[in-house]
Design an enzyme around this catalytic site. Sequence first.
Site, PDB file in Angstrom:
ATOM      1  N   ASN A  23       0.804  -1.232   0.000  1.00  0.00           N
ATOM      2  CA  ASN A  23       0.000   0.000   0.000  1.00  0.00           C
ATOM      3  C   ASN A  23       0.830   1.272   0.000  1.00  0.00           C
ATOM      4  O   ASN A  23       0.301   2.346  -0.277  1.00  0.00           O
ATOM      5  CB  ASN A  23      -0.981  -0.005   1.185  1.00  0.00           C
ATOM      6  CG  ASN A  23      -2.145  -0.943   0.932  1.00  0.00           C
ATOM      7  OD1 ASN A  23      -2.264  -1.501  -0.146  1.00  0.00           O
ATOM      8  ND2 ASN A  23      -2.992  -1.126   1.933  1.00  0.00           N
ATOM      9  N   ARG A  93      -8.565  -0.565  -7.799  1.00  0.00           N
ATOM     10  CA  ARG A  93      -9.095   0.725  -7.398  1.00  0.00           C
ATOM     11  C   ARG A  93      -7.993   1.765  -7.169  1.00  0.00           C
ATOM     12  O   ARG A  93      -8.160   2.951  -7.426  1.00  0.00           O
ATOM     13  CB  ARG A  93      -9.860   0.458  -6.101  1.00  0.00           C
ATOM     14  CG  ARG A  93     -10.632   1.562  -5.582  1.00  0.00           C
ATOM     15  CD  ARG A  93     -11.138   1.196  -4.200  1.00  0.00           C
ATOM     16  NE  ARG A  93     -11.038   2.360  -3.353  1.00  0.00           N
ATOM     17  CZ  ARG A  93     -11.867   3.358  -3.393  1.00  0.00           C
ATOM     18  NH1 ARG A  93     -12.890   3.348  -4.209  1.00  0.00           N
ATOM     19  NH2 ARG A  93     -11.700   4.410  -2.620  1.00  0.00           N
ATOM     20  N   CYS A 117     -11.448  -4.059  -4.988  1.00  0.00           N
ATOM     21  CA  CYS A 117     -12.007  -4.886  -3.915  1.00  0.00           C
ATOM     22  C   CYS A 117     -13.474  -4.521  -3.678  1.00  0.00           C
ATOM     23  O   CYS A 117     -13.850  -3.359  -3.735  1.00  0.00           O
ATOM     24  CB  CYS A 117     -11.262  -4.620  -2.615  1.00  0.00           C
ATOM     25  SG  CYS A 117     -10.126  -5.903  -2.164  1.00  0.00           S
ATOM     26  N   PRO A 123     -16.473   5.066  -2.400  1.00  0.00           N
ATOM     27  CA  PRO A 123     -16.529   6.244  -3.273  1.00  0.00           C
ATOM     28  C   PRO A 123     -15.168   6.896  -3.498  1.00  0.00           C
ATOM     29  O   PRO A 123     -14.181   6.542  -2.836  1.00  0.00           O
ATOM     30  CB  PRO A 123     -17.444   7.192  -2.502  1.00  0.00           C
ATOM     31  CG  PRO A 123     -17.355   6.774  -1.082  1.00  0.00           C
ATOM     32  CD  PRO A 123     -16.977   5.320  -1.054  1.00  0.00           C
ATOM     33  N   ASP A 307      -7.519  -3.432   7.720  1.00  0.00           N
ATOM     34  CA  ASP A 307      -6.938  -4.526   6.926  1.00  0.00           C
ATOM     35  C   ASP A 307      -6.477  -5.709   7.784  1.00  0.00           C
ATOM     36  O   ASP A 307      -5.991  -6.708   7.245  1.00  0.00           O
ATOM     37  CB  ASP A 307      -5.760  -4.004   6.088  1.00  0.00           C
ATOM     38  CG  ASP A 307      -6.238  -3.187   4.899  1.00  0.00           C
ATOM     39  OD1 ASP A 307      -7.455  -3.173   4.633  1.00  0.00           O
ATOM     40  OD2 ASP A 307      -5.391  -2.558   4.239  1.00  0.00           O
TER      41      ASP A 307
HETATM   42  C1  UD1 Z   1      -6.467   2.171   1.613  1.00  0.00           C
HETATM   43  C2  UD1 Z   1      -5.864   0.802   1.494  1.00  0.00           C
HETATM   44  C3  UD1 Z   1      -6.826  -0.270   1.992  1.00  0.00           C
HETATM   45  C4  UD1 Z   1      -7.289   0.071   3.406  1.00  0.00           C
HETATM   46  C5  UD1 Z   1      -7.822   1.498   3.472  1.00  0.00           C
HETATM   47  C6  UD1 Z   1      -8.147   1.941   4.899  1.00  0.00           C
HETATM   48  C7  UD1 Z   1      -4.452   1.035  -0.445  1.00  0.00           C
HETATM   49  C8  UD1 Z   1      -4.172   0.660  -1.850  1.00  0.00           C
HETATM   50  N1  UD1 Z   1      -5.545   0.547   0.095  1.00  0.00           N
HETATM   51  O1  UD1 Z   1      -7.610   2.200   0.767  1.00  0.00           O
HETATM   52  O2  UD1 Z   1      -6.149  -1.519   1.975  1.00  0.00           O
HETATM   53  O3  UD1 Z   1      -8.312  -0.825   3.776  1.00  0.00           O
HETATM   54  O4  UD1 Z   1      -6.845   2.418   2.962  1.00  0.00           O
HETATM   55  O5  UD1 Z   1      -7.011   1.880   5.699  1.00  0.00           O
HETATM   56  O6  UD1 Z   1      -3.664   1.725   0.186  1.00  0.00           O
HETATM   57  N2  UD1 Z   1     -13.941   7.302   1.406  1.00  0.00           N
HETATM   58  C9  UD1 Z   1     -14.923   8.168   0.961  1.00  0.00           C
HETATM   59  N3  UD1 Z   1     -14.652   8.917  -0.154  1.00  0.00           N
HETATM   60  C10 UD1 Z   1     -13.470   8.844  -0.808  1.00  0.00           C
HETATM   61  C11 UD1 Z   1     -12.470   7.969  -0.334  1.00  0.00           C
HETATM   62  C12 UD1 Z   1     -12.739   7.213   0.777  1.00  0.00           C
HETATM   63  O7  UD1 Z   1     -16.002   8.242   1.531  1.00  0.00           O
HETATM   64  O8  UD1 Z   1     -13.284   9.557  -1.793  1.00  0.00           O
HETATM   65  C13 UD1 Z   1     -14.204   6.482   2.619  1.00  0.00           C
HETATM   66  C14 UD1 Z   1     -14.145   4.999   2.351  1.00  0.00           C
HETATM   67  O9  UD1 Z   1     -15.395   4.525   1.868  1.00  0.00           O
HETATM   68  C15 UD1 Z   1     -13.788   4.462   3.716  1.00  0.00           C
HETATM   69  C16 UD1 Z   1     -12.879   5.546   4.299  1.00  0.00           C
HETATM   70  O10 UD1 Z   1     -13.120   6.697   3.517  1.00  0.00           O
HETATM   71  O11 UD1 Z   1     -14.927   4.329   4.512  1.00  0.00           O
HETATM   72  C17 UD1 Z   1     -11.409   5.236   4.260  1.00  0.00           C
HETATM   73  O12 UD1 Z   1     -11.045   4.841   2.952  1.00  0.00           O
HETATM   74  P1  UD1 Z   1      -9.599   5.159   2.356  1.00  0.00           P
HETATM   75  O13 UD1 Z   1      -8.679   5.442   3.481  1.00  0.00           O
HETATM   76  O14 UD1 Z   1      -9.726   6.171   1.288  1.00  0.00           O
HETATM   77  O15 UD1 Z   1      -9.205   3.785   1.687  1.00  0.00           O
HETATM   78  P2  UD1 Z   1      -8.305   3.562   0.416  1.00  0.00           P
HETATM   79  O16 UD1 Z   1      -7.281   4.634   0.308  1.00  0.00           O
HETATM   80  O17 UD1 Z   1      -9.159   3.292  -0.763  1.00  0.00           O
END
Ligand code: UD1
Length: 424
Positions: A23, A93, A117, A123, A307
């Site tokens: 990550n 993603r 995933c 979002p 995770d």
């Molecule tokens: C990254 C990790 C993933 C981990 C997650 C949380 C990578 C490639 N993946 O995913 O393994 O599970 O962090 O530690 O690094 N959200 C929104 N809007 C957005 C973006 C996120 O509402 O535009 C929400 C998500 O639905 C979730 C929360 O924010 O509930 C955290 O997500 P986020 O930290 O963004 O996860 P990722 O970066 O996708």
Amino acid sequence: MDKLVIRGGNRLSGRVTASGSKNSSLPVIAATLLVGEGRFTLHRIPDLQDIRTFTGLLDHLGTETSFSDNTLTVSAENVESILAPYELVKKMRASIYVLGPLLARFGEARVSLPGGCAFGPRPIDLHLMAMEKLGAEISIETGFIRAKAKKGKLQGGCIDFPISSVGATGNALMAAVLAEGTTTLVNAAAEPEIETLCRFLSAMGAHIEGTGTTELRIEGVDRLRAVEFTNVFDRIEAGTLLAAAAITKGSITLDGVEPLQLRSVLKKFSLAGCDVTHSDQSVTLESPETLRATSVTAKPYPSFPTDMQAQWTALMTQAEGVSRITDKVYHERFNHIPELNRLGAHIDILKNQAVVHGPRKLSGTKVMSTDLRASACLVLAGLVADGVTEVLRVYHLDRGYEKIEEKLSGLGAEISREKYQEFI
Ligand code: UD1
């Protein structure tokens, strides 16, 4: 397709070294797009399907990459395309990570909406909000994000994240380092993966204050340079290997880690009755004869990571008492529970909480991976189940765990990879 075949019951013991973090590799690799001159040399990049998919996307944009022995070299000198197509983006993603750097370097980007995933709604609104705050005009057309810097170049701004997002923080950082003026990120993610990205960008010549905290201040610069960099260890792989030792009543030493980054997870292992000791770069875990039920709530860093919650659930099937697993990051991340119950676990899902009644004797059967961490949880269950467990659709696991069966067999597990045909 590949499956993992595990004969449970062996106590794990010995030493194993953690791989580089998947990550943190992804945003670090994406950030190479910011530089139009020179070649990056990145060490400790795990050899995983996700990394190959991502470098495939970069190569499509025009980078030249080569990857061997966990060292990736990247030159983004000849990048001309600003279009990340659906065929490549749909595979993961995290492809959204190219949005920030492309926009920062070229003033525009077109990125297909991502797949990836499949747990809960995922979002990307915060990524888009961040780009808008930096002066981009965003529209969604025919499944693509179209982003254009209104003044030709991004402008510094204040981005206040309503919730902590690793991906959106990473994208905002990569966009802000080349923006004109100062950018502040409030409620930024402080995960070690973001800290690593900050260290990498700073080594490239970016001006970032607040690294490792939830408030980051970035002074935009005109250009960055290609550098040599060593990636951080994978804290989720590390936690999973420790859980493998704990669930088999084993004892292992994990090398190549920074124990501080694991502190919330190590604390839970201690509470569950494991004897955990650490030195500068290693952790030793010795499992008790009987584990104690220990509840966890997954939240942003430095709390227990989302995770790791599926793997913790598997562990708690062997602990004495009732434990509750709550996920405040992905509220519906419970795809693994029905499969654990098929192996003999007793887990109820009550109001976004998994309630695990332990200890239960598990017995091996065929189980299906549904996502990356769910697969890891099923492998852990297989290590302790009676008889043979077959974990199908291992491609999910291969996205995030480097040489997992080699590492586990090195510690004494009976595990092998076999081909099978799936009839749909
Ligand atoms: C990254 C990790 C993933 C981990 C997650 C949380 C990578 C490639 N993946 O995913 O393994 O599970 O962090 O530690 O690094 N959200 C929104 N809007 C957005 C973006 C996120 O509402 O535009 C929400 C998500 O639905 C979730 C929360 O924010 O509930 C955290 O997500 P986020 O930290 O963004 O996860 P990722 O970066 O996708």
